[in-house]
Scaffold this active site. Structure first.
Site, PDB file in Angstrom:
ATOM      1  N   LYS A 178       9.122  17.162 -17.309  1.00  0.00           N
ATOM      2  CA  LYS A 178       7.795  16.837 -17.049  1.00  0.00           C
ATOM      3  C   LYS A 178       7.275  18.289 -16.353  1.00  0.00           C
ATOM      4  CE  LYS A 178       7.890  11.813 -16.729  1.00  0.00           C
ATOM      5  NZ  LYS A 178       7.719  10.795 -15.949  1.00  0.00           N
ATOM      6  N   GLY A 179       7.966  18.987 -15.411  1.00  0.00           N
ATOM      7  CA  GLY A 179       7.703  19.968 -14.509  1.00  0.00           C
ATOM      8  C   GLY A 179       6.892  21.029 -14.930  1.00  0.00           C
ATOM      9  N   ASP A 233      16.367  26.050  -9.511  1.00  0.00           N
ATOM     10  CA  ASP A 233      16.932  25.798  -8.106  1.00  0.00           C
ATOM     11  C   ASP A 233      18.248  26.276  -8.028  1.00  0.00           C
ATOM     12  OD1 ASP A 233      17.364  24.542  -5.484  1.00  0.00           O
ATOM     13  OD2 ASP A 233      16.818  22.528  -6.212  1.00  0.00           O
ATOM     14  N   ARG A 238       1.956  15.970  -9.142  1.00  0.00           N
ATOM     15  CA  ARG A 238       1.934  16.958 -10.343  1.00  0.00           C
ATOM     16  C   ARG A 238       0.608  17.396 -10.502  1.00  0.00           C
ATOM     17  NH1 ARG A 238       7.106  16.475 -12.854  1.00  0.00           N
ATOM     18  NH2 ARG A 238       7.905  14.051 -12.989  1.00  0.00           N
ATOM     19  N   LYS A 284      13.788  29.917  -6.823  1.00  0.00           N
ATOM     20  CA  LYS A 284      14.286  29.484  -5.505  1.00  0.00           C
ATOM     21  C   LYS A 284      15.807  30.129  -5.575  1.00  0.00           C
ATOM     22  CE  LYS A 284      13.382  25.174  -4.011  1.00  0.00           C
ATOM     23  NZ  LYS A 284      13.595  23.794  -3.553  1.00  0.00           N
ATOM     24  N   ASP A 299       9.641  24.973 -14.853  1.00  0.00           N
ATOM     25  CA  ASP A 299       9.151  24.850 -13.525  1.00  0.00           C
ATOM     26  C   ASP A 299       9.664  25.807 -12.398  1.00  0.00           C
ATOM     27  OD1 ASP A 299      10.882  23.199 -13.257  1.00  0.00           O
ATOM     28  OD2 ASP A 299       9.625  21.448 -12.284  1.00  0.00           O
ATOM     29  N   PHE A 356      10.792  22.216  -0.218  1.00  0.00           N
ATOM     30  CA  PHE A 356      10.591  21.335  -1.092  1.00  0.00           C
ATOM     31  C   PHE A 356       9.128  21.504  -1.690  1.00  0.00           C
ATOM     32  CE2 PHE A 356       9.873  17.550  -3.839  1.00  0.00           C
ATOM     33  CZ  PHE A 356      10.972  17.519  -4.762  1.00  0.00           C
TER      34      PHE A 356
HETATM   35  P1  IMP Z   1      18.145  23.210 -10.953  1.00  0.00           P
HETATM   36  O1  IMP Z   1      18.722  22.525  -9.684  1.00  0.00           O
HETATM   37  O2  IMP Z   1      17.910  24.409 -10.850  1.00  0.00           O
HETATM   38  O3  IMP Z   1      18.912  22.583 -12.110  1.00  0.00           O
HETATM   39  O4  IMP Z   1      16.564  22.121 -11.164  1.00  0.00           O
HETATM   40  C1  IMP Z   1      16.614  21.090 -11.492  1.00  0.00           C
HETATM   41  C2  IMP Z   1      15.160  20.618 -11.560  1.00  0.00           C
HETATM   42  O5  IMP Z   1      15.011  20.006 -10.354  1.00  0.00           O
HETATM   43  C3  IMP Z   1      14.022  21.566 -11.716  1.00  0.00           C
HETATM   44  O6  IMP Z   1      13.806  21.632 -13.084  1.00  0.00           O
HETATM   45  C4  IMP Z   1      12.753  20.787 -11.086  1.00  0.00           C
HETATM   46  O7  IMP Z   1      12.303  20.180 -12.044  1.00  0.00           O
HETATM   47  C5  IMP Z   1      13.491  20.140 -10.142  1.00  0.00           C
HETATM   48  N1  IMP Z   1      13.244  20.776  -8.695  1.00  0.00           N
HETATM   49  C6  IMP Z   1      14.139  21.833  -8.039  1.00  0.00           C
HETATM   50  N2  IMP Z   1      13.575  22.036  -7.058  1.00  0.00           N
HETATM   51  C7  IMP Z   1      12.415  21.510  -6.723  1.00  0.00           C
HETATM   52  C8  IMP Z   1      11.272  21.478  -5.760  1.00  0.00           C
HETATM   53  O8  IMP Z   1      11.448  22.137  -4.836  1.00  0.00           O
HETATM   54  N3  IMP Z   1      10.154  20.407  -5.917  1.00  0.00           N
HETATM   55  C9  IMP Z   1      10.087  19.695  -7.249  1.00  0.00           C
HETATM   56  N4  IMP Z   1      11.202  19.782  -8.065  1.00  0.00           N
HETATM   57  C10 IMP Z   1      12.116  20.523  -7.930  1.00  0.00           C
HETATM   58 MG    MG Z   2      12.039  21.033 -14.429  1.00  0.00          MG
END
Ligand code: IMP
Ligand code: MG
Length: 174
Positions: A42-43, A102, A165, A131, A99, A152
């Site tokens: 959804k992000g 991370d 959101r 990030k 979005d 966060f």
């Molecule tokens: P990944 O750790 O790169 O796989 O990110 C996984 C998902 O975690 C991202 O697509 C976001 O939806 C969520 N996410 C990671 N960091 C944040 C944050 O700081 N705020 C909100 N959602 C986050």
């Molecule tokens: Mg996401």
């Protein structure tokens, strides 16, 4: 849930300005070519919609839905493909719109998924936020709008427990 204090990190104006810059780059890169924009729900919903409105190339919009298991503020490292149905992307230009990158596990999962299932003409990964300090796998978005520190982030599509959101800006929770 108790009300958390949100500090503004990036304003609505700054977001829209960066999206326009990104759209200009993408319009130049794909001039006259058809593109499939894949919004990762959804992000990425706000980002994908605002970006799409500024693209002046022939565009199809697709929506997939992923979720990662784990606690509200920490990525578990497991990606759950809730709905990943896509049209045939063989020979197509694909832009994946996320979005935030991370740990990078979601980005890696998606790039691997596209490469395993399709022979696209081109695939780029485009993220609103990067990030970098929390990366666990070696992957970089091809395009991103803002670098963020290890905070966060909520708003403009990003949530904490499905809340916030709808904020038109990006903020962080202390
Ligand atoms: P990944 O750790 O790169 O796989 O990110 C996984 C998902 O975690 C991202 O697509 C976001 O939806 C969520 N996410 C990671 N960091 C944040 C944050 O700081 N705020 C909100 N959602 C986050
Ligand atoms: Mg996401």
């Amino acid at each position: 849930m108790d009300k958390k204090e949100i500090k503004i990190l990036i304003t609505e104006e700054e977001i829209q300005h960066k999206i326009k810059e990104l759209a200009d780059k993408l319009n130049a890169k794909y001039k006259g070519e058809k593109v499939y924009l894949i919004c990762v729900l959804k992000g990425a919903v706000m980002f994908a919609v605002d970006l799409a409105k500024r693209l002046n190339i022939p565009l199809s919009m697709e929506f997939i839905r992923l979720s990662s298991y784990g606690s509200a503020m920490a990525s578990s490292g497991l990606v759950n493909a809730v709905d990943i149905s896509l049209p045939n992307l063989n020979d197509k230009n694909v832009i994946i719109v996320e979005d935030i990158v991370d740990t990078g596990l979601t980005a890696k999962f998606l790039m691997d998924f596209i490469n395993a299932n399709f022979k696209t003409k081109s695939t780029v990964f485009c993220s609103l936020l990067d990030k970098k300090s929390t990366r666990k796998v070696d992957i970089e978005p091809d395009y991103y709008c803002f670098d963020v520190d290890d905070k966060f982030i909520v708003g403009y599509g990003l949530d904490l427990d499905q809340q916030y959101r709808n904020l038109p800006y990006l903020g962080y929770i202390e």
